[in-house]
Design a protein around this motif. Sequence first.
Motif, PDB file in Angstrom:
ATOM      1  N   GLY A   3       0.793  -1.209   0.000  1.00  0.00           N
ATOM      2  CA  GLY A   3       0.000   0.000   0.000  1.00  0.00           C
ATOM      3  C   GLY A   3       0.832   1.268   0.000  1.00  0.00           C
ATOM      4  N   GLY A   4       0.244   2.341  -0.495  1.00  0.00           N
ATOM      5  CA  GLY A   4       0.897   3.635  -0.511  1.00  0.00           C
ATOM      6  C   GLY A   4       0.186   4.609   0.414  1.00  0.00           C
ATOM      7  N   ARG A   5       0.896   5.635   0.810  1.00  0.00           N
ATOM      8  CA  ARG A   5       0.304   6.665   1.652  1.00  0.00           C
ATOM      9  C   ARG A   5      -0.433   7.679   0.779  1.00  0.00           C
ATOM     10  N   VAL A  19     -20.740  24.091  -3.573  1.00  0.00           N
ATOM     11  CA  VAL A  19     -19.488  23.565  -3.032  1.00  0.00           C
ATOM     12  C   VAL A  19     -19.687  22.082  -2.755  1.00  0.00           C
ATOM     13  N   ALA A  20     -19.061  21.232  -3.581  1.00  0.00           N
ATOM     14  CA  ALA A  20     -19.211  19.787  -3.424  1.00  0.00           C
ATOM     15  C   ALA A  20     -18.234  19.226  -2.409  1.00  0.00           C
ATOM     16  N   THR A  21     -17.022  19.760  -2.397  1.00  0.00           N
ATOM     17  CA  THR A  21     -15.983  19.343  -1.454  1.00  0.00           C
ATOM     18  C   THR A  21     -15.309  20.593  -0.923  1.00  0.00           C
ATOM     19  N   ASP A  22     -15.220  20.707   0.383  1.00  0.00           N
ATOM     20  CA  ASP A  22     -14.779  21.963   0.981  1.00  0.00           C
ATOM     21  C   ASP A  22     -13.616  21.742   1.952  1.00  0.00           C
ATOM     22  N   ASN A  23     -12.394  22.030   1.474  1.00  0.00           N
ATOM     23  CA  ASN A  23     -11.209  22.020   2.324  1.00  0.00           C
ATOM     24  C   ASN A  23     -11.026  20.681   3.048  1.00  0.00           C
ATOM     25  N   VAL A  24     -11.075  19.591   2.281  1.00  0.00           N
ATOM     26  CA  VAL A  24     -10.923  18.259   2.861  1.00  0.00           C
ATOM     27  C   VAL A  24      -9.435  17.915   2.969  1.00  0.00           C
ATOM     28  N   SER A  25      -8.991  17.661   4.180  1.00  0.00           N
ATOM     29  CA  SER A  25      -7.613  17.234   4.441  1.00  0.00           C
ATOM     30  C   SER A  25      -7.661  15.925   5.215  1.00  0.00           C
ATOM     31  N   LEU A  26      -7.145  14.864   4.595  1.00  0.00           N
ATOM     32  CA  LEU A  26      -7.146  13.541   5.204  1.00  0.00           C
ATOM     33  C   LEU A  26      -5.827  12.849   4.882  1.00  0.00           C
ATOM     34  N   ASP A  27      -5.419  11.975   5.783  1.00  0.00           N
ATOM     35  CA  ASP A  27      -4.158  11.246   5.608  1.00  0.00           C
ATOM     36  C   ASP A  27      -4.432   9.756   5.816  1.00  0.00           C
ATOM     37  N   PHE A  28      -4.258   8.973   4.743  1.00  0.00           N
ATOM     38  CA  PHE A  28      -4.486   7.536   4.799  1.00  0.00           C
ATOM     39  C   PHE A  28      -3.126   6.845   4.823  1.00  0.00           C
ATOM     40  N   ALA A  29      -2.764   6.292   5.954  1.00  0.00           N
ATOM     41  CA  ALA A  29      -1.464   5.628   6.084  1.00  0.00           C
ATOM     42  C   ALA A  29      -1.392   4.411   5.169  1.00  0.00           C
ATOM     43  N   ALA A  30      -0.182   4.088   4.740  1.00  0.00           N
ATOM     44  CA  ALA A  30       0.031   2.962   3.837  1.00  0.00           C
ATOM     45  C   ALA A  30      -0.481   1.661   4.450  1.00  0.00           C
ATOM     46  N   GLY A  31      -1.241   0.908   3.667  1.00  0.00           N
ATOM     47  CA  GLY A  31      -1.695  -0.407   4.085  1.00  0.00           C
ATOM     48  C   GLY A  31      -2.892  -0.426   5.006  1.00  0.00           C
ATOM     49  N   THR A  32      -3.569   0.701   5.183  1.00  0.00           N
ATOM     50  CA  THR A  32      -4.702   0.768   6.104  1.00  0.00           C
ATOM     51  C   THR A  32      -6.025   0.514   5.381  1.00  0.00           C
ATOM     52  N   LEU A  64       0.476  10.994  -3.419  1.00  0.00           N
ATOM     53  CA  LEU A  64       0.659   9.559  -3.266  1.00  0.00           C
ATOM     54  C   LEU A  64       2.115   9.303  -2.957  1.00  0.00           C
ATOM     55  N   ASP A  65       2.374   8.781  -1.764  1.00  0.00           N
ATOM     56  CA  ASP A  65       3.750   8.566  -1.302  1.00  0.00           C
ATOM     57  C   ASP A  65       4.591   9.838  -1.438  1.00  0.00           C
ATOM     58  N   GLY A  66       3.968  10.962  -1.105  1.00  0.00           N
ATOM     59  CA  GLY A  66       4.669  12.238  -1.113  1.00  0.00           C
ATOM     60  C   GLY A  66       4.752  12.919  -2.466  1.00  0.00           C
ATOM     61  N   GLN A  67       4.311  12.248  -3.536  1.00  0.00           N
ATOM     62  CA  GLN A  67       4.369  12.825  -4.878  1.00  0.00           C
ATOM     63  C   GLN A  67       3.029  13.449  -5.239  1.00  0.00           C
ATOM     64  N   ASP A  68       3.073  14.676  -5.737  1.00  0.00           N
ATOM     65  CA  ASP A  68       1.852  15.399  -6.100  1.00  0.00           C
ATOM     66  C   ASP A  68       1.283  14.822  -7.391  1.00  0.00           C
ATOM     67  N   ILE A  69       0.074  14.259  -7.328  1.00  0.00           N
ATOM     68  CA  ILE A  69      -0.572  13.716  -8.519  1.00  0.00           C
ATOM     69  C   ILE A  69      -1.812  14.522  -8.889  1.00  0.00           C
ATOM     70  N   THR A  70      -1.972  15.695  -8.304  1.00  0.00           N
ATOM     71  CA  THR A  70      -3.151  16.525  -8.524  1.00  0.00           C
ATOM     72  C   THR A  70      -3.277  16.904  -9.993  1.00  0.00           C
ATOM     73  N   GLY A  71      -4.463  16.649 -10.550  1.00  0.00           N
ATOM     74  CA  GLY A  71      -4.748  17.096 -11.904  1.00  0.00           C
ATOM     75  C   GLY A  71      -4.108  16.300 -13.015  1.00  0.00           C
ATOM     76  N   LEU A  72      -3.414  15.197 -12.690  1.00  0.00           N
ATOM     77  CA  LEU A  72      -2.828  14.366 -13.737  1.00  0.00           C
ATOM     78  C   LEU A  72      -3.924  13.660 -14.525  1.00  0.00           C
ATOM     79  N   ASP A  73      -3.575  13.220 -15.732  1.00  0.00           N
ATOM     80  CA  ASP A  73      -4.480  12.436 -16.544  1.00  0.00           C
ATOM     81  C   ASP A  73      -4.895  11.177 -15.790  1.00  0.00           C
ATOM     82  N   ARG A  74      -6.133  10.745 -15.988  1.00  0.00           N
ATOM     83  CA  ARG A  74      -6.660   9.600 -15.237  1.00  0.00           C
ATOM     84  C   ARG A  74      -5.800   8.355 -15.405  1.00  0.00           C
ATOM     85  N   ARG A  80       0.344   5.466 -11.604  1.00  0.00           N
ATOM     86  CA  ARG A  80       1.064   5.821 -10.381  1.00  0.00           C
ATOM     87  C   ARG A  80       0.663   4.936  -9.212  1.00  0.00           C
ATOM     88  N   GLY A  81      -0.561   4.338  -9.295  1.00  0.00           N
ATOM     89  CA  GLY A  81      -0.941   3.408  -8.233  1.00  0.00           C
ATOM     90  C   GLY A  81      -2.289   3.630  -7.583  1.00  0.00           C
TER      91      GLY A  81
END
Length: 257
Positions: A3-5, A19-32, A64-74, A80-81
Amino acid sequence: MRGGRLELQGLRRTFGGVVATDNVSLDFAAGTLSAIIGPNGAGKTTLFHLISGRTKPTAGRVLLDGQDITGLDRQDIVRRGIGRAFQVANLFPSFTVAESLAAAILTHEGRTASLFRAFPPPDIAARAAEVMELCGLADLADVLAKHLSHGDQKLLDIALALALDPKVLLLDEPTAGMGPEERWRMIERVHRLWEARRMTLVFIEHDMDIVFRIAETVRVLRYGSVLAQGTPEEVRRNPAVIEAYLGAEHALEGGAA
């Protein structure tokens, strides 16, 4: 693949004045193994769209694992995982279960030319067989996807995503449309898949008995924002969650279980 973080930092998505999503900040630890719950319209599926690249955020970041994947192609996000279940009938209705999995793997690896040669190649057939065995679909390998039962189509949805070796797997209501017994069989299968692969698994679910039984962590959304998060017991007893979503009766029943 382990799993990845997955980190969500200030994710916001607006549609016009909504506003569908408003300032959502969440952290999913690897393998959870995590559940996301909330009333209809809380922004749960929109959040999955933002993570998987189907929708681009108005603001905020997905890492994902510290790498910014925001807005990348699907497709890039998938590579990326980040995995998410497909709609089987729309993708491979005339393929068997085995062929559907092989086609998904070949497409993911950019080997689409192999679809028109000897199909599937031996290495891909072996990988498809492994996933079918893991997902309990081995006996249905030669059945056309369009002829599967609703529950088995949902399993194939998950298998298609799993075949791409995701670090993070997103499941949007994996038990939707199923009867009580079928729901429990499905969620037990999902739990066994998570134990076998230890990818980071995040699922949306409305059945609170299922959520509180298998999730390690529960996140609650309301009006597009994070209302609460914690262990199932912490969330079950959270006064704000009881008032907004669970209701006192469900919370008390759960506490007594």
